[in-house]
Design an enzyme around this catalytic site. Structure first.
Site, mmCIF file in Angstrom:
data_model
loop_
_atom_site.group_PDB
_atom_site.id
_atom_site.type_symbol
_atom_site.label_atom_id
_atom_site.label_comp_id
_atom_site.label_asym_id
_atom_site.label_seq_id
_atom_site.Cartn_x
_atom_site.Cartn_y
_atom_site.Cartn_z
ATOM 1 N N LYS A 22 0.842 -1.209 0.000
ATOM 2 C CA LYS A 22 0.000 0.000 0.000
ATOM 3 C C LYS A 22 0.872 1.251 0.000
ATOM 4 C CE LYS A 22 -1.719 1.627 4.085
ATOM 5 N NZ LYS A 22 -1.439 3.038 4.380
ATOM 6 N N ASN A 23 1.856 1.275 0.909
ATOM 7 C CA ASN A 23 2.622 2.519 1.090
ATOM 8 C C ASN A 23 3.633 2.769 -0.025
ATOM 9 O OD1 ASN A 23 1.103 3.045 3.285
ATOM 10 N ND2 ASN A 23 2.658 2.518 4.814
ATOM 11 N N ARG A 91 -4.913 10.816 4.313
ATOM 12 C CA ARG A 91 -3.793 11.690 4.602
ATOM 13 C C ARG A 91 -2.698 11.605 3.534
ATOM 14 N NH1 ARG A 91 0.769 12.330 6.420
ATOM 15 N NH2 ARG A 91 1.179 14.332 7.406
ATOM 16 N N CYS A 115 -4.963 12.818 12.265
ATOM 17 C CA CYS A 115 -5.653 11.532 12.291
ATOM 18 C C CYS A 115 -5.456 10.932 13.670
ATOM 19 C CB CYS A 115 -5.182 10.615 11.173
ATOM 20 S SG CYS A 115 -3.652 9.789 11.485
ATOM 21 N N ARG A 120 0.354 14.669 12.971
ATOM 22 C CA ARG A 120 0.819 14.450 11.598
ATOM 23 C C ARG A 120 0.999 15.742 10.789
ATOM 24 N NH1 ARG A 120 -1.236 8.917 9.246
ATOM 25 N NH2 ARG A 120 0.863 8.999 8.418
ATOM 26 N N PRO A 121 1.967 16.575 11.213
ATOM 27 C CA PRO A 121 2.226 17.826 10.494
ATOM 28 C C PRO A 121 2.881 17.591 9.129
ATOM 29 C CG PRO A 121 3.897 17.469 12.179
ATOM 30 C CD PRO A 121 2.897 16.353 12.330
ATOM 31 N N VAL A 122 2.899 18.632 8.283
ATOM 32 C CA VAL A 122 3.573 18.510 6.975
ATOM 33 C C VAL A 122 4.657 19.580 6.819
ATOM 34 C CG1 VAL A 122 1.688 17.342 5.758
ATOM 35 C CG2 VAL A 122 1.761 19.850 5.801
ATOM 36 N N ASP A 123 5.106 20.140 7.967
ATOM 37 C CA ASP A 123 6.105 21.217 7.904
ATOM 38 C C ASP A 123 7.369 20.807 7.132
ATOM 39 O OD1 ASP A 123 6.274 19.487 10.248
ATOM 40 O OD2 ASP A 123 8.056 20.638 10.795
ATOM 41 N N LEU A 124 7.777 19.542 7.264
ATOM 42 C CA LEU A 124 9.021 19.122 6.598
ATOM 43 C C LEU A 124 8.818 19.023 5.077
ATOM 44 C CD1 LEU A 124 10.103 16.418 9.216
ATOM 45 C CD2 LEU A 124 11.196 18.647 8.855
ATOM 46 N N ASP A 307 4.434 0.796 12.116
ATOM 47 C CA ASP A 307 3.230 0.163 11.553
ATOM 48 C C ASP A 307 3.050 -1.285 11.996
ATOM 49 O OD1 ASP A 307 2.661 2.500 10.265
ATOM 50 O OD2 ASP A 307 3.441 1.882 8.323
ATOM 51 N N ILE A 329 7.724 7.210 17.162
ATOM 52 C CA ILE A 329 7.382 7.960 15.935
ATOM 53 C C ILE A 329 6.023 8.636 16.055
ATOM 54 C CG2 ILE A 329 7.021 7.721 13.439
ATOM 55 C CD1 ILE A 329 9.261 5.605 13.569
ATOM 56 N N ARG A 399 -8.744 -0.096 4.509
ATOM 57 C CA ARG A 399 -7.810 0.893 3.946
ATOM 58 C C ARG A 399 -6.479 0.240 3.582
ATOM 59 N NH1 ARG A 399 -6.186 5.000 7.688
ATOM 60 N NH2 ARG A 399 -4.794 5.230 5.932
#
Ligand code: EPU
Length: 420
Positions: A22-23, A91, A115, A120-124, A307, A329, A399
């Site tokens: 999936k990933n 996401r 979530c 779960r930021p997206v700053d990076l 995971d 994490i 999912r």
């Protein structure tokens, strides 16, 4: 809404074929936006997440066809805007940001939001694109990227306080393949899924070195062309079946997996005393009633994967010993603990460490799936709990696990999907 009724305990025996990752599939599907030409992606698992991604590609203007694991995408003409309605369901839709920036030099993508496993930021991701010269504004919940001017390669460090970022590395890599000059990503995620994406991009004509390590070098090219690719096996699905087999097995073989991507989890199973036979693309595991407890700390790859910690948490409940699991994490990723306790597990959660005193007899109960991997842990516990377990909110598990009911039924589980 659907729920899963599991009757236990049932001994598991036989063979399970692992699906494509999936990933890996999600960013690879997004990467097809980088070219006007046709791309063919094989072994894409049939999951709600991959379905969302193909819907997003179609909404962005690509022609998408899907037939038994093969997805064909032709993104001749695409739009740069992915609105909230499109991205809110998943996401990982954030990974269209890099390809849109690389190809169109502009993008507007809604912030996907938090979530249940954490903030779960997206700053990076944004820091990486800014490092390539893009101007970024966040307004009304939308990220706007303008990379029309000064978009060029540079050295970018993507290390955050919890380590490297998988989709952040993917996004920057997908943008940088079409930026002028050379980009060096330091603190890059080394996960096999990042390397798989890089291999697909290389087939499309990108020049990338070092994927699968913490430093990736990308020499920008003018354009990419169509390519065909087969995604790698899903190491998390494989690990989930291994845990199930260790808990309730009588000898289960998982096939079409990639043991070289699973070293950290295999080591935990070996150290605990579970007999394993590891082949080139298969693993056979047998139970061991004398298995020892384990101490796991999640880490970015090649460390123990976040995971897999919930599933190992379920496994720890049946080992007659004490185990600990520390999550570094996503420190809040323990939604399964309260549900496992409802089934009789003895778990003490202190901060981001769960201490599990295994060996108690679990009993079936109605439980609630919260996120994908937490739900998997509940299925594993249910398979060897006495009596009937009803797992509600099954959409979480759909999912990420292809045909999970059929795969478990085929190795002897007694489970049934019911509508509410
Ligand atoms: N982080 C930041 N800033 C960012 C991005 C991430 O601080 O801009 C932090 C996160 O909060 C987290 C850490 O960095 O503490 C790692 O997050 P990462 O960005 O690597 O996660 P992701 O790329 O969004 C992928 C997988 C997740 C998996 C994580 C970690 C996909 C589609 N998702 O997410 O998979 O848990 O990497 O390995 O690849 C799952 O399959 O169940 C799943 C959640």
């Amino acid at each position: 809404m659907e729920k899963l009724i599991v009757k236990g305990p049932t001994p598991l025996k036989g063979r399970v074929t692992i699906s494509g990752s999936k990933n890996s599939s999600l960013p690879i599907l997004a990467a097809t936006l980088l070219t006007k030409e046709k791309c063919v992606i094989r072994r894409v698992p049939d999951l709600s997440d991959t379905n969302y991604m193909t819907q997003i590609l179609a909404e962005l203007g690509a022609e998408v066809e899907r037939a038994s694991g093969v997805v064909t995408v032709e993104a001749t003409k695409i739009k740069s805007v992915a609105p909230y309605d499109l991205v809110r369901k998943m996401r990982a839709s954030i990974c269209v940001l890099g390809p849109l920036t690389g190809r169109l030099k502009k993008a507007s993508v809604s912030l996907p939001g938090g979530c249940v496993i954490g903030d779960r930021p997206v700053d990076l991701h944004l820091k990486g694109l800014e490092g390539l010269g893009a101007k970024i504004t966040v307004d009304g919940g939308d990220i706007h990227v303008d990379a029309k001017k000064n978009f060029k390669g540079s050295t970018i460090n993507l290390l955050g306080k919890h380590g490297s970022t998988v989709l952040g590395t993917d996004n920057v890599m997908m943008a940088a393949v079409l930026a002028k000059g050379t980009t060096v990503i330091e603190g890059a995620a080394a996960e096999p899924e990042v390397e798989d994406l890089a291999n697909f991009l290389i087939k499309m004509g990108a020049k990338i070195e070092g994927a699968g390590t913490h430093t990736i070098t990308i020499h920008g090219v003018k354009e990419l062309h169509g390519a065909e690719h087969t995604v790698i096996p899903d190491r998390i699905e494989a690990g989930t079946f291994l845990c199930a087999a260790a808990m309730a097995g009588e000898g289960v073989t998982i096939r079409r997996c990639a043991p070289e991507h699973m070293k950290a989890m295999l080591q935990v199973l070996i150290d605990s005393g579970f007999p394993l036979e590891v082949g080139k693309d298969s693993i056979t595991i047998r139970p061991n009633p004398q298995a020892k407890g384990f101490d796991i700390t999640t880490q970015p790859y090649p460390g123990f994967p976040t995971d897999m910690q919930a599933q190992f948490g379920a496994l720890a409940t049946v080992i007659n010993d004490v185990s600990t699991i520390t999550e570094t994490i996503f420190p809040q990723r323990f939604m399964h603990v309260a549900e496992l306790k409802r089934m009789g597990a003895d778990i003490d959660l202190q901060g981001a460490t769960a201490r599990i005193r295994g060996g108690q007899k679990l009993k079936g109960a109605p439980v609630m799936a919260s996120d994908l991997r937490a739900s998997a842990a509940l299925v594993l516990a249910a398979l060897q709990a006495e009596g009937k377990t009803e797992i509600n909110r099954l959409y979480h598990i759909d999912r990420g696990y292809e045909h999970i009911d059929d795969k478990f039924s085929a190795i002897g589980a007694d489970l049934d999907r019911k509508k509410d």
